[in-house]
Design a protein around this motif. Structure first.
Motif, PDB file in Angstrom:
ATOM      1  N   ASN A 333      10.432  49.287  44.949  1.00  0.00           N
ATOM      2  CA  ASN A 333       9.952  49.017  43.593  1.00  0.00           C
ATOM      3  C   ASN A 333       9.218  50.231  43.001  1.00  0.00           C
ATOM      4  O   ASN A 333       8.193  50.668  43.527  1.00  0.00           O
ATOM      5  N   SER A 334       9.761  50.739  41.939  1.00  0.00           N
ATOM      6  CA  SER A 334       9.124  51.876  41.256  1.00  0.00           C
ATOM      7  C   SER A 334       9.622  51.901  39.817  1.00  0.00           C
ATOM      8  O   SER A 334      10.680  51.348  39.498  1.00  0.00           O
ATOM      9  N   PRO A 335       8.905  52.566  38.909  1.00  0.00           N
ATOM     10  CA  PRO A 335       9.332  52.634  37.504  1.00  0.00           C
ATOM     11  C   PRO A 335      10.690  53.303  37.323  1.00  0.00           C
ATOM     12  O   PRO A 335      11.348  53.114  36.297  1.00  0.00           O
ATOM     13  N   SER A 336      11.118  54.072  38.307  1.00  0.00           N
ATOM     14  CA  SER A 336      12.378  54.807  38.160  1.00  0.00           C
ATOM     15  C   SER A 336      13.600  53.986  38.551  1.00  0.00           C
ATOM     16  O   SER A 336      14.730  54.451  38.394  1.00  0.00           O
ATOM     17  N   ARG A 337      13.388  52.769  39.078  1.00  0.00           N
ATOM     18  CA  ARG A 337      14.509  51.930  39.497  1.00  0.00           C
ATOM     19  C   ARG A 337      14.496  50.606  38.751  1.00  0.00           C
ATOM     20  O   ARG A 337      13.436  50.023  38.532  1.00  0.00           O
ATOM     21  N   LYS A 338      15.670  50.120  38.391  1.00  0.00           N
ATOM     22  CA  LYS A 338      15.775  48.761  37.871  1.00  0.00           C
ATOM     23  C   LYS A 338      16.282  47.868  39.003  1.00  0.00           C
ATOM     24  O   LYS A 338      17.378  48.077  39.539  1.00  0.00           O
ATOM     25  N   ILE A 339      15.475  46.857  39.345  1.00  0.00           N
ATOM     26  CA  ILE A 339      15.802  45.956  40.447  1.00  0.00           C
ATOM     27  C   ILE A 339      15.971  44.547  39.895  1.00  0.00           C
ATOM     28  O   ILE A 339      15.120  44.069  39.136  1.00  0.00           O
ATOM     29  N   ILE A 340      17.053  43.906  40.252  1.00  0.00           N
ATOM     30  CA  ILE A 340      17.305  42.523  39.850  1.00  0.00           C
ATOM     31  C   ILE A 340      17.568  41.689  41.102  1.00  0.00           C
ATOM     32  O   ILE A 340      18.320  42.118  41.984  1.00  0.00           O
ATOM     33  N   THR A 341      16.960  40.520  41.178  1.00  0.00           N
ATOM     34  CA  THR A 341      17.208  39.612  42.295  1.00  0.00           C
ATOM     35  C   THR A 341      17.839  38.325  41.791  1.00  0.00           C
ATOM     36  O   THR A 341      17.568  37.882  40.677  1.00  0.00           O
ATOM     37  N   VAL A 342      18.690  37.739  42.636  1.00  0.00           N
ATOM     38  CA  VAL A 342      19.284  36.430  42.377  1.00  0.00           C
ATOM     39  C   VAL A 342      18.937  35.573  43.586  1.00  0.00           C
ATOM     40  O   VAL A 342      19.419  35.828  44.698  1.00  0.00           O
ATOM     41  N   GLU A 343      18.077  34.562  43.396  1.00  0.00           N
ATOM     42  CA  GLU A 343      17.509  33.844  44.527  1.00  0.00           C
ATOM     43  C   GLU A 343      17.626  32.334  44.351  1.00  0.00           C
ATOM     44  O   GLU A 343      17.742  31.826  43.239  1.00  0.00           O
ATOM     45  N   ASP A 344      17.555  31.627  45.462  1.00  0.00           N
ATOM     46  CA  ASP A 344      17.540  30.162  45.458  1.00  0.00           C
ATOM     47  C   ASP A 344      16.684  29.667  46.617  1.00  0.00           C
ATOM     48  O   ASP A 344      17.167  29.504  47.734  1.00  0.00           O
ATOM     49  N   PRO A 345      15.382  29.441  46.365  1.00  0.00           N
ATOM     50  CA  PRO A 345      14.662  29.628  45.107  1.00  0.00           C
ATOM     51  C   PRO A 345      13.949  30.978  45.083  1.00  0.00           C
ATOM     52  O   PRO A 345      13.978  31.713  46.070  1.00  0.00           O
ATOM     53  N   GLN A 357      16.504  32.735  39.092  1.00  0.00           N
ATOM     54  CA  GLN A 357      16.643  31.520  39.910  1.00  0.00           C
ATOM     55  C   GLN A 357      18.012  30.903  39.617  1.00  0.00           C
ATOM     56  O   GLN A 357      18.330  30.597  38.473  1.00  0.00           O
ATOM     57  N   VAL A 358      18.858  30.737  40.653  1.00  0.00           N
ATOM     58  CA  VAL A 358      20.167  30.132  40.420  1.00  0.00           C
ATOM     59  C   VAL A 358      20.001  28.644  40.125  1.00  0.00           C
ATOM     60  O   VAL A 358      19.070  27.998  40.599  1.00  0.00           O
ATOM     61  N   LYS A 359      20.903  28.107  39.328  1.00  0.00           N
ATOM     62  CA  LYS A 359      20.893  26.679  38.965  1.00  0.00           C
ATOM     63  C   LYS A 359      22.332  26.175  38.991  1.00  0.00           C
ATOM     64  O   LYS A 359      23.040  26.200  37.979  1.00  0.00           O
ATOM     65  N   PRO A 360      22.782  25.717  40.153  1.00  0.00           N
ATOM     66  CA  PRO A 360      24.180  25.283  40.283  1.00  0.00           C
ATOM     67  C   PRO A 360      24.557  24.163  39.325  1.00  0.00           C
ATOM     68  O   PRO A 360      25.718  24.051  38.918  1.00  0.00           O
ATOM     69  N   GLN A 361      23.568  23.317  38.940  1.00  0.00           N
ATOM     70  CA  GLN A 361      23.890  22.190  38.062  1.00  0.00           C
ATOM     71  C   GLN A 361      24.363  22.635  36.685  1.00  0.00           C
ATOM     72  O   GLN A 361      25.044  21.876  35.978  1.00  0.00           O
ATOM     73  N   ILE A 362      24.040  23.874  36.288  1.00  0.00           N
ATOM     74  CA  ILE A 362      24.553  24.390  35.013  1.00  0.00           C
ATOM     75  C   ILE A 362      25.504  25.566  35.259  1.00  0.00           C
ATOM     76  O   ILE A 362      25.726  26.402  34.387  1.00  0.00           O
ATOM     77  N   ASP A 363      26.028  25.626  36.494  1.00  0.00           N
ATOM     78  CA  ASP A 363      27.000  26.644  36.900  1.00  0.00           C
ATOM     79  C   ASP A 363      26.412  28.055  36.932  1.00  0.00           C
ATOM     80  O   ASP A 363      27.147  29.035  36.837  1.00  0.00           O
ATOM     81  N   LEU A 364      25.084  28.143  37.069  1.00  0.00           N
ATOM     82  CA  LEU A 364      24.442  29.444  37.258  1.00  0.00           C
ATOM     83  C   LEU A 364      24.368  29.696  38.761  1.00  0.00           C
ATOM     84  O   LEU A 364      23.338  29.516  39.405  1.00  0.00           O
ATOM     85  N   THR A 365      25.503  30.087  39.352  1.00  0.00           N
ATOM     86  CA  THR A 365      25.608  30.300  40.791  1.00  0.00           C
ATOM     87  C   THR A 365      25.386  31.773  41.118  1.00  0.00           C
ATOM     88  O   THR A 365      25.293  32.625  40.229  1.00  0.00           O
ATOM     89  N   PHE A 366      25.331  32.074  42.422  1.00  0.00           N
ATOM     90  CA  PHE A 366      25.194  33.466  42.843  1.00  0.00           C
ATOM     91  C   PHE A 366      26.327  34.312  42.274  1.00  0.00           C
ATOM     92  O   PHE A 366      26.105  35.372  41.681  1.00  0.00           O
ATOM     93  N   ALA A 367      27.568  33.831  42.460  1.00  0.00           N
ATOM     94  CA  ALA A 367      28.722  34.630  42.038  1.00  0.00           C
ATOM     95  C   ALA A 367      28.763  34.816  40.521  1.00  0.00           C
ATOM     96  O   ALA A 367      28.984  35.933  40.028  1.00  0.00           O
ATOM     97  N   ASN A 368      28.531  33.729  39.774  1.00  0.00           N
ATOM     98  CA  ASN A 368      28.577  33.832  38.309  1.00  0.00           C
ATOM     99  C   ASN A 368      27.481  34.753  37.775  1.00  0.00           C
ATOM    100  O   ASN A 368      27.687  35.512  36.821  1.00  0.00           O
ATOM    101  N   ILE A 383      20.583  39.714  46.630  1.00  0.00           N
ATOM    102  CA  ILE A 383      21.256  38.414  46.615  1.00  0.00           C
ATOM    103  C   ILE A 383      20.623  37.574  47.718  1.00  0.00           C
ATOM    104  O   ILE A 383      20.675  37.951  48.893  1.00  0.00           O
ATOM    105  N   GLY A 384      20.023  36.454  47.333  1.00  0.00           N
ATOM    106  CA  GLY A 384      19.281  35.658  48.302  1.00  0.00           C
ATOM    107  C   GLY A 384      20.062  35.334  49.549  1.00  0.00           C
ATOM    108  O   GLY A 384      19.539  35.404  50.660  1.00  0.00           O
ATOM    109  N   GLU A 385      21.344  35.000  49.405  1.00  0.00           N
ATOM    110  CA  GLU A 385      22.163  34.674  50.572  1.00  0.00           C
ATOM    111  C   GLU A 385      23.636  34.756  50.191  1.00  0.00           C
ATOM    112  O   GLU A 385      24.033  34.323  49.095  1.00  0.00           O
ATOM    113  N   ILE A 386      24.443  35.327  51.063  1.00  0.00           N
ATOM    114  CA  ILE A 386      25.891  35.322  50.879  1.00  0.00           C
ATOM    115  C   ILE A 386      26.440  34.086  51.580  1.00  0.00           C
ATOM    116  O   ILE A 386      26.418  33.997  52.814  1.00  0.00           O
TER     117      ILE A 386
END
Length: 558
Positions: A333-345, A357-368, A383-386
């Motif tokens: 983590n530093s100002p020079s990097r953009k970091i994005i996480t996709v987690e559940d939860p 935060q992924v929400k499978p009930q609205i089709d917000l899945t890891f892959a999507n 990616i929280g988990e493959i």
């Protein structure tokens, strides 16, 4: 004369009984009453006398118990009776407690938490003597509690008056009990609290340093009100008991801000509730505090400097994978990097990192989610988990298009990650091109620095260690857990990881492309510094950081 030999002589045990005592009781497999039952011993006097001598504890007689009861605010008498534990006297900052099992680690945790401001002075007593004293001193109180609890039936039926149940859940006694339970779990440094309904009882347990311990057994009649209270706090529907529900609680108790994840599940005798405690004031984890050796820290640091590829962390549920990923993110983590996480939860919020935060009930899945994130111009993706082929494919594509991808897999060791990715449908050449390393890990309990004691390893233990570490030599000195006030009399305080790191070198990459199995990949990796989990575990045993039994339990190595 050794302890076990003395017990054999004084209690008149056979060789078979001694082996059962050593295996079941001294190694923590079974409590004392259960071990005695397996040994076929009904009279415990001889064994208790040896235990009293070994641990320098007085052995009480029936006439040594008090005539008047102590005030036990917030302590379940039924719980004390079940575990044969009786507080005897408080005097000048010292509380005397009679117990039947001096090696009961869960009870040691509870005593250390509940009487945290006092020095605990333990005494041993016969199980039935302690229970008779509890019945004599607190029998009337137990009967009054049972008769006075006119609460809804907690058997999972659907005819309750929900407004009445909601009102009960908001009454002071239930609110106090729930808050006290959460506070006690936080004092114990618990990671989870489990509220478990059974046919005849309602049990509350928590997980401390990876071990489950019972902290309370409220009356069965209070079950419905307690569960309703927890669901109200988490914003869940108290009338819905047929389906699982998930919620969150933001709570401040005693100056501690705690974020709690709540999960309910319908069971045969009512709803089971599990609360995951995520203390926002807890120490921030980084690579230096995980348990990585200096060499391992350097290796992980070099891997995180690679601009693109996949770095996987593997292990079973509860092995600390998420904590390791957060430590890696903290390093990146530093100002020079953009970091994005996709987690559940999303377990912890990190300043400066975009967390989804992924929400499978609205089709917000890891892959999507991953499919759209490439347009967000990230440098690092977590990616929280493959879990499936689609997520694995998107992770591979992200790595091949110039992103550093961190994620987890459920495999037993690092080489097994290659096999798992193949099972998900990923071609070997894509694995070889994208994978930069795999870190596998387990968690073991850390010995308390205040009370751990050294001992000379037995020939069996030396041979076991040398099978994994031939360079270990003879005359090894190990450490055992003793127990003190600082660690709640358990001998352990906190946990640390044991690790193996498989770096995908050119030779390992060639083995993967050729379709080599996990064993062949491991053999190739060993030529370039890969060492299996058990080796790191034994190194930490020899360094006095943990016990041999903890490493063997975590790695299933015989």
């Amino acid at each position: 004369m050794e302890f076990v030999e003395r017990i054999q002589a004084e209690a008149g045990l056979t060789e078979e009984q001694v082996e059962i005592f050593r295996r079941d009781y001294l190694e923590g497999v079974a409590p004392l009453p259960e071990a005695l039952e397996r040994m076929g011993i009904g009279e415990e006097d001889g064994v208790l006398k040896c235990l009293a001598d070994q641990y320098a504890l007085p052995l009480l007689q029936s006439e040594d118990y008090p005539e008047k009861p102590m005030l036990l605010d917030g302590v379940s008498v039924a719980f004390l009776r079940k575990h044969a534990v009786l507080p005897l006297q408080v005097d000048q900052g010292v509380i005397r407690v009679a117990l039947n099992d001096p090696l009961d680690m869960s009870m040691s945790h509870i005593l250390g938490s509940y009487f945290g401001g006092l020095r605990i002075e333990r005494s041993l007593g016969r199980r039935e003597d302690i229970r008779r004293a509890i019945d004599r001193l607190y029998g009337a109180a137990m009967r009054e509690a049972e008769e006075g609890q006119a609460a809804p039936n907690g058997d999972g039926g659907g005819d309750e008056d929900w407004e009445r149940l909601k009102g009960m859940a908001q009454e002071a006694p239930i609110v106090r009990l729930v808050n006290m339970t959460i506070s006690r779990a936080l004092d114990l440094r618990a990671s989870d609290i489990h509220f478990e309904p059974f046919k005849l009882n309602f049990r509350v347990r928590c997980r401390v340093d990876g071990e489950m311990i019972e902290i309370e057994q409220p009356p069965k009649a209070m079950q419905a009100a307690i569960i309703s209270r927890l669901k109200l706090m988490a914003g869940l529907n108290i009338a819905e008991r047929r389906l699982p529900q998930d919620g969150r609680i933001a709570l401040k108790l005693g100056g501690r801000q705690t974020d709690i994840r709540v999960s309910t599940s319908p069971t045969l005798f009512g709803e089971s509730v599990v609360m995951r405690l995520l203390s926002q004031t807890a120490e921030q984890h980084d690579l230096e505090t995980l348990g990585l050796s200096g060499e391992q820290q350097g290796r992980v640091g070099d891997l995180l400097a690679v601009p693109h590829g996949i770095l996987l962390v593997t292990g079973p549920t509860g092995s600390g994978k998420t904590t390791t990923l957060y430590a890696m993110l903290t390093r990146l983590n530093s100002p020079s990097r953009k970091i994005i996480t996709v987690e559940d939860p999303v377990e912890y919020q990190i300043e400066g990192i975009n967390q989804i935060q992924v929400k499978p009930q609205i089709d917000l899945t890891f892959a999507n989610t991953l499919r759209s994130l490439v347009r967000q111009d990230p440098d690092v993706l977590l990616i929280g988990e493959i879990r499936d082929q689609e997520t694995a494919g998107m992770a591979i594509e992200s790595a091949l298009t110039g992103h550093l991808v961190l994620s987890t897999l459920h495999t037993n060791d690092a080489p097994g990650a290659v096999t798992r990715l193949r099972d998900l449908g990923i071609e070997s050449f894509l694995i070889a091109d994208s994978l930069i390393a795999v870190v596998a890990q387990r968690l073991v309990r850390r010995l308390c620095d205040e009370c751990k004691e050294p001992y000379e390893a037995s020939e069996t233990d030396v041979e076991r260690i040398r099978r994994a570490m031939p360079e270990a030599g003879q005359g090894l000195v190990l450490h055992r857990n003793r127990g003190c006030a600082k660690c709640g009399l358990t001998g352990y305080r906190g946990r640390l990881g044991i690790f193996e790191i498989l770096v995908v070198t050119e030779s390992v990459r060639s083995a993967i492309v050729s379709g080599a199995d996990a064993g062949s990949v491991a053999a190739t990796a060993k030529e370039h510094g890969y060492a299996p989990l058990i080796q790191d575990g034994f190194a930490k045993v020899l360094a006095g950081q943990t016990t041999l039994s903890e490493v063997l339990r975590a790695t299933s190595f015989g």
